[in-house]
Design an enzyme around this catalytic site. Structure first.
Site, PDB file in Angstrom:
ATOM      1  N   CYS A 111       0.774  -1.063  -0.044  1.00 51.69           N
ATOM      2  CA  CYS A 111      -0.130  -0.100   0.089  1.00 51.69           C
ATOM      3  C   CYS A 111       0.910   1.311  -0.004  1.00 51.69           C
ATOM      4  O   CYS A 111       0.355   2.361  -0.188  1.00 51.69           O
ATOM      5  CB  CYS A 111      -0.906   0.100   1.156  1.00 51.69           C
ATOM      6  N   HIS A 254      -3.293   7.118   2.592  1.00 54.73           N
ATOM      7  CA  HIS A 254      -3.800   5.630   2.270  1.00 54.73           C
ATOM      8  C   HIS A 254      -4.994   5.214   2.764  1.00 54.73           C
ATOM      9  O   HIS A 254      -5.124   5.322   4.068  1.00 54.73           O
ATOM     10  CB  HIS A 254      -2.670   4.679   2.682  1.00 54.73           C
ATOM     11  N   ASN A 284     -10.195  -0.334   0.380  1.00 56.36           N
ATOM     12  CA  ASN A 284      -8.952   0.056   0.456  1.00 56.36           C
ATOM     13  C   ASN A 284      -8.366  -0.630  -0.795  1.00 56.36           C
ATOM     14  O   ASN A 284      -8.632  -1.747  -1.227  1.00 56.36           O
ATOM     15  CB  ASN A 284      -8.245  -0.885   1.660  1.00 56.36           C
TER      16      ASN A 284
END
Length: 334
Positions: A111, A254, A284
């Site tokens: 990520c 993020h 996500n």
């Protein structure tokens, strides 16, 4: 002095939308739990036969149109879900964009990958190795999730986002500021896919333990590390830029889950309404998270030219990173 300047932005989400209702029909969970703990209501997933390169090419084309350029001098792809273990996916993306004979490579920082990609791209431009680059964050997490695992299946979605970087000067809008990047491989098992690599070989003679072919995450430990590392990297990047945290107009963090965003906001003492968030609609999306949130901010008007912007991310590895920029005047191309 040369700097890497954001000159174009593009994003792409696959058309298929998966709602919480669809997931709770087969998982032991509830819509209220998903909304309150993760903050996700819908997520986009690719159709069978599609891959990360398909998402990435669409996002990259839009970024090129946004920048008003036909091509660039190289492609960097941040992804956890390459089309194949070998070769890298970036060269295929480049060729499908008509970019032949340019450098193209993948970055695997989960990520944090997009922020790492920006850092690498900025280094190539400031060193004079490249005059322009595409940095793409693309992931198709639906391809590595255990469909019966309620702790991960409700969190992630698929998508891609991309920016065009060009050479410019450090004092112009869009110029990437100082980076703060880090990792801690001692905690690699907190976010992992154990099978398929050289440690658990993809072989008919070696059968991995059940479930090792799927993405796995230790949620509680990841939460604590994500908050601490994103906050630390953010403070360092802002300080190196010469800003105070109170001067930051927008934070593009993020999109891990809403509770992490809330906690980072509290740690940095930056009001939560300065955090651009699209996790409710897309989940996500790993390496695609930050560029998708950037595009969301432009569309909604939350992100405007002249604003001081902080980018910060955390992912498997463990990895983390942050950087800053003053947002430039640019428009999205659909």
């Amino acid at each position: 002095m040369r700097a890497a300047v954001v000159a174009g932005l593009g994003s792409w989400l696959p058309p298929r939308v998966v709602t919480n209702d669809e997931l709770i029909a087969r998982l032991d969970t509830t819509d209220e739990w998903i909304r309150s703990r993760i903050g996700v209501v819908t997520r986009h997933v690719i159709e069978p036969g599609a891959a990360t390169s398909d998402l990435s090419v669409e996002a990259a084309r839009r970024a090129l149109r946004s920048a008003g350029v036909p091509g660039v001098g190289g492609v960097i792809l941040a992804t956890t879900t390459p089309d194949r273990p070998c070769p890298a996916t970036a060269p295929e993306i480049a060729s499908r964009l008509g970019l032949i004979d340019v450098p193209a490579f993948d970055i695997a920082a989960v990520c944090t990958g997009f922020v790492y990609g920006l850092g690498v791209g900025a280094g190539l431009i400031t060193a004079g190795i490249a005059d322009s680059l595409l940095v793409v964050g693309g992931d198709a997490y639906s391809t590595i999730l255990n469909p019966q695992d309620r702790t991960t299946s409700v969190i992630f979605g698929d998508g891609a986002g991309a920016v065009v970087l060009r050479a410019g000067s450090p004092d112009e809008p869009g110029a990437l500021g100082p980076f703060d990047l880090g990792s801690d491989g001692r905690l690699a098992d907190l976010i992992t896919v154990r099978a398929g690599g050289s440690r658990q070989r993809s072989s008919r003679d070696v059968v991995p333990p059940p479930g090792d072919e799927f993405f796995q995450m230790e949620g509680r430990q990841v939460f604590a590390n994500a908050v601490a590392r994103m906050s630390e990297a953010s403070r360092n990047a802002v300080k190196r830029q010469g800003w105070a945290a109170s001067e930051v107009d927008r934070v593009i963090a993020h999109q891990a889950n809403v509770r992490i965003l809330d906690a980072v906001s509290a740690e940095l003492d930056v009001p939560r309404d300065r955090f651009v968030s699209n996790i409710t609609d897309v989940g996500n999306t790993s390496a695609a998270s930050i560029p998708l949130a950037l595009a969301h901010g432009v569309r909604t008007g939350e992100l405007r030219a002249g604003q001081k912007v902080l980018l910060t991310a955390f992912g498997g590895g463990l990895t983390w990173g942050a950087t800053t920029l003053v947002w430039p005047e640019l428009s999205l191309a659909e």
